[in-house]
Scaffold this motif. Structure first.
Motif, PDB file in Angstrom:
ATOM      1  N   PHE A  75      -9.747  -8.231   1.363  1.00  0.00           N
ATOM      2  CA  PHE A  75      -9.677  -9.697   1.246  1.00  0.00           C
ATOM      3  C   PHE A  75      -8.309 -10.224   1.674  1.00  0.00           C
ATOM      4  N   GLU A  76      -7.282  -9.397   1.530  1.00  0.00           N
ATOM      5  CA  GLU A  76      -5.974  -9.794   2.048  1.00  0.00           C
ATOM      6  C   GLU A  76      -6.031  -9.911   3.580  1.00  0.00           C
ATOM      7  N   GLU A  77      -6.793  -9.018   4.215  1.00  0.00           N
ATOM      8  CA  GLU A  77      -6.895  -9.051   5.682  1.00  0.00           C
ATOM      9  C   GLU A  77      -7.810 -10.161   6.189  1.00  0.00           C
ATOM     10  N   THR A  78      -8.839 -10.503   5.395  1.00  0.00           N
ATOM     11  CA  THR A  78      -9.877 -11.393   5.929  1.00  0.00           C
ATOM     12  C   THR A  78      -9.775 -12.833   5.423  1.00  0.00           C
ATOM     13  N   VAL A  79      -9.038 -13.088   4.342  1.00  0.00           N
ATOM     14  CA  VAL A  79      -8.916 -14.448   3.796  1.00  0.00           C
ATOM     15  C   VAL A  79      -7.436 -14.816   3.791  1.00  0.00           C
ATOM     16  N   THR A  80      -7.072 -15.799   4.598  1.00  0.00           N
ATOM     17  CA  THR A  80      -5.644 -16.108   4.743  1.00  0.00           C
ATOM     18  C   THR A  80      -5.092 -16.916   3.565  1.00  0.00           C
ATOM     19  N   LYS A  81      -5.961 -17.625   2.842  1.00  0.00           N
ATOM     20  CA  LYS A  81      -5.475 -18.434   1.718  1.00  0.00           C
ATOM     21  C   LYS A  81      -4.768 -17.562   0.662  1.00  0.00           C
ATOM     22  N   SER A  82      -3.665 -18.080   0.115  1.00  0.00           N
ATOM     23  CA  SER A  82      -2.915 -17.389  -0.944  1.00  0.00           C
ATOM     24  C   SER A  82      -2.648 -15.927  -0.624  1.00  0.00           C
ATOM     25  N   PRO A  83      -1.860 -15.645   0.417  1.00  0.00           N
ATOM     26  CA  PRO A  83      -1.560 -14.238   0.726  1.00  0.00           C
ATOM     27  C   PRO A  83      -0.837 -13.578  -0.443  1.00  0.00           C
ATOM     28  N   MET A  84      -1.236 -12.367  -0.756  1.00  0.00           N
ATOM     29  CA  MET A  84      -0.668 -11.653  -1.910  1.00  0.00           C
ATOM     30  C   MET A  84       0.083 -10.392  -1.488  1.00  0.00           C
ATOM     31  N   LEU A  85       0.207 -10.178  -0.166  1.00  0.00           N
ATOM     32  CA  LEU A  85       1.073  -9.104   0.344  1.00  0.00           C
ATOM     33  C   LEU A  85       2.020  -9.765   1.343  1.00  0.00           C
ATOM     34  N   ASN A  86       2.962 -10.506   0.806  1.00  0.00           N
ATOM     35  CA  ASN A  86       3.846 -11.339   1.615  1.00  0.00           C
ATOM     36  C   ASN A  86       5.095 -10.615   2.096  1.00  0.00           C
ATOM     37  N   GLY A  87       5.703 -11.167   3.156  1.00  0.00           N
ATOM     38  CA  GLY A  87       7.047 -10.753   3.529  1.00  0.00           C
ATOM     39  C   GLY A  87       7.099  -9.696   4.600  1.00  0.00           C
ATOM     40  N   THR A  88       8.270  -9.050   4.706  1.00  0.00           N
ATOM     41  CA  THR A  88       8.508  -8.008   5.708  1.00  0.00           C
ATOM     42  C   THR A  88       7.802  -6.719   5.286  1.00  0.00           C
ATOM     43  N   ALA A  89       7.803  -5.746   6.190  1.00  0.00           N
ATOM     44  CA  ALA A  89       7.185  -4.454   5.859  1.00  0.00           C
ATOM     45  C   ALA A  89       7.824  -3.830   4.606  1.00  0.00           C
ATOM     46  N   PRO A  90       9.159  -3.841   4.449  1.00  0.00           N
ATOM     47  CA  PRO A  90       9.721  -3.307   3.183  1.00  0.00           C
ATOM     48  C   PRO A  90       9.319  -4.137   1.959  1.00  0.00           C
ATOM     49  N   ASP A  91       9.198  -5.474   2.111  1.00  0.00           N
ATOM     50  CA  ASP A  91       8.723  -6.295   0.990  1.00  0.00           C
ATOM     51  C   ASP A  91       7.304  -5.875   0.584  1.00  0.00           C
ATOM     52  N   ARG A  92       6.464  -5.681   1.585  1.00  0.00           N
ATOM     53  CA  ARG A  92       5.077  -5.291   1.313  1.00  0.00           C
ATOM     54  C   ARG A  92       5.033  -3.901   0.679  1.00  0.00           C
ATOM     55  N   ALA A  93       5.940  -3.020   1.101  1.00  0.00           N
ATOM     56  CA  ALA A  93       6.004  -1.686   0.496  1.00  0.00           C
ATOM     57  C   ALA A  93       6.367  -1.788  -0.988  1.00  0.00           C
ATOM     58  N   GLU A  94       7.278  -2.706  -1.321  1.00  0.00           N
ATOM     59  CA  GLU A  94       7.672  -2.882  -2.719  1.00  0.00           C
ATOM     60  C   GLU A  94       6.498  -3.442  -3.548  1.00  0.00           C
ATOM     61  N   ILE A  95       5.741  -4.381  -2.973  1.00  0.00           N
ATOM     62  CA  ILE A  95       4.554  -4.897  -3.674  1.00  0.00           C
ATOM     63  C   ILE A  95       3.572  -3.752  -3.929  1.00  0.00           C
ATOM     64  N   ARG A  96       3.284  -2.988  -2.866  1.00  0.00           N
ATOM     65  CA  ARG A  96       2.303  -1.896  -3.020  1.00  0.00           C
ATOM     66  C   ARG A  96       2.803  -0.821  -3.984  1.00  0.00           C
ATOM     67  N   ARG A  97       4.108  -0.547  -3.981  1.00  0.00           N
ATOM     68  CA  ARG A  97       4.656   0.430  -4.939  1.00  0.00           C
ATOM     69  C   ARG A  97       4.357  -0.006  -6.366  1.00  0.00           C
ATOM     70  N   LEU A  98       4.597  -1.283  -6.667  1.00  0.00           N
ATOM     71  CA  LEU A  98       4.377  -1.763  -8.025  1.00  0.00           C
ATOM     72  C   LEU A  98       2.886  -1.799  -8.373  1.00  0.00           C
ATOM     73  N   VAL A  99       2.046  -2.142  -7.415  1.00  0.00           N
ATOM     74  CA  VAL A  99       0.594  -2.114  -7.677  1.00  0.00           C
ATOM     75  C   VAL A  99       0.179  -0.706  -8.094  1.00  0.00           C
ATOM     76  N   ILE A 100       0.649   0.291  -7.343  1.00  0.00           N
ATOM     77  CA  ILE A 100       0.311   1.675  -7.672  1.00  0.00           C
ATOM     78  C   ILE A 100       0.899   2.053  -9.024  1.00  0.00           C
ATOM     79  N   TRP A 101       2.087   1.569  -9.319  1.00  0.00           N
ATOM     80  CA  TRP A 101       2.734   1.885 -10.583  1.00  0.00           C
ATOM     81  C   TRP A 101       1.876   1.384 -11.762  1.00  0.00           C
ATOM     82  N   PHE A 102       1.359   0.178 -11.639  1.00  0.00           N
ATOM     83  CA  PHE A 102       0.490  -0.337 -12.711  1.00  0.00           C
ATOM     84  C   PHE A 102      -0.885   0.324 -12.682  1.00  0.00           C
ATOM     85  N   ASP A 103      -1.475   0.447 -11.504  1.00  0.00           N
ATOM     86  CA  ASP A 103      -2.826   1.015 -11.401  1.00  0.00           C
ATOM     87  C   ASP A 103      -2.859   2.481 -11.853  1.00  0.00           C
TER      88      ASP A 103
END
Lengths: 223, 223
Positions: free
Chosen positions: A72-100
């Motif tokens: 849904f991040e790839e197909t729906v542009t409204k309210s992007p939840m993986l924002n920023g540069t590639a390192p920013d996105r890596a930090e978001i994904r790191r924390l998602v994995i940390w919680f999940d």
């Protein structure tokens, strides 16, 4: 119309529902209790886990919450939840994995086992030691959230992201099951009240799991 | 220059190394034994898990193999490994999770525990029942790979993808530890020989874990 197979206290389904709510994607929730290992559901997903999303008109099946979120991040542009540069996105994904992975392993999973599965499925009393272990771990995770919020507006940076949704999803299930004590976690508490006040979250908080009542302040916005 | 913290039999580090090899990204491997819980490494990644990648010049730290793979997929266009439409990409990611989570849980993790950790760390004899369980599970997973390859050229579709790299990484560690029997898995065997013959894989196969020898045909291209 998308169908979402889930049950009310599944933290991974909650993460997906928060994302769909923020993005304004409509879906029909379908109640699935994975511990029943229903044949029709195992045909859909052989691992037997929720969430699963199905769009039968288009013949698309999405399995696993991280797959669903990336889709849904790839197909729906409204309210992007993986924002920023590639390192920013890596930090978001790191924390998602940390919680999940880790918050779930140390806190949500033992609480679900002791306070939901033992009540609904195994008909056993909860193990006090496992509950105390989960609640003690929750203090350390809240400390880390406080630390992140000392340096950032949202958990992964200056904008709300999938990390906030993943965290709120796990915490809300732990909170429903009485595993969260907000005392001396002012930063985390203020952030969580902000998450709770979002329309995407309000619907989730009104749902109940059969025979299990949440604490009195579970839905409240003034903890 | 990127540094990659890893040890030779880490299946998640192998997945990353295969991706970096396919994409032609240079890196310096740094040997890290996560069971030693080294303070400097815990400062880098509090969960203590490998792989971790660091580019100290640019101040970028990437934690967790799925974070690393998404990062290089986004930043290096050569040899894309998440190809196709959004549903195609969802299918690739579903299979990556299937190998990273379920194949690892049922096969690679028990083999690493019985045949590596008990030898190098705990100084215990392996548990025959756990080993037999892992090898029995491997047969079912190879059956599913055969099934996928009945319908597809590569595991997730018509092109090689991250699903093939994730699968080959897990299988290669299980194979090193004597957990794979290719008998009556012709489809899977042919696919795996194709993977082994890739330059990105050849380097990995020559590495050895201290004191643990692989089976005679571990490196061979004619199984």
């Amino acid at each position: 119309m998308w169908q979402l197979y889930q049950f009310p206290l599944c933290p991974f389904s909650r993460k997906v529902r928060l994302l769909l709510g923020e993005k304004g994607v409509g879906y029909e929730p379908v109640r699935e209790s994975p511990w029943q290992r229903r044949d029709e559901f195992l045909d859909l997903n052989p691992t037997g886990q929720v969430p699963v999303m199905v769009d039968s008109e288009r013949g698309v099946t999405l399995i696993d919450s991280s797959v669903i979120c990336e889709f849904f991040e790839e197909t729906v542009t409204k309210s992007p939840m993986l924002n920023g540069t590639a390192p920013d996105r890596a930090e978001i994904r790191r924390l998602v994995i940390w919680f999940d992975t880790y918050f779930y392993r140390d806190i949500t999973a033992p609480l679900l086992n002791e306070r939901m599965l033992k009540r609904l499925v195994y008909r056993q009393a909860p193990d006090g030691q496992a509950l105390r272990g989960a609640m003690k771990a929750a203090v350390e995770y809240l400390d880390y959230i406080d630390y992140l919020l000392d340096h950032r507006t949202w958990l992964a940076g200056p904008m709300m992201s999938l990390a906030d949704l993943a965290a709120a999803a796990q915490i809300s299930v732990a909170d429903y099951l009485g595993g969260i004590d907000w005392k001396s976690h002012e930063q985390a508490k203020r952030w969580y009240i902000g998450m709770k006040s979002r329309p995407s979250f309000r619907n989730l908080l009104t749902e109940r799991m059969d025979g299990i009542a949440p604490p009195a302040d579970y839905e409240k916005l003034d903890l």
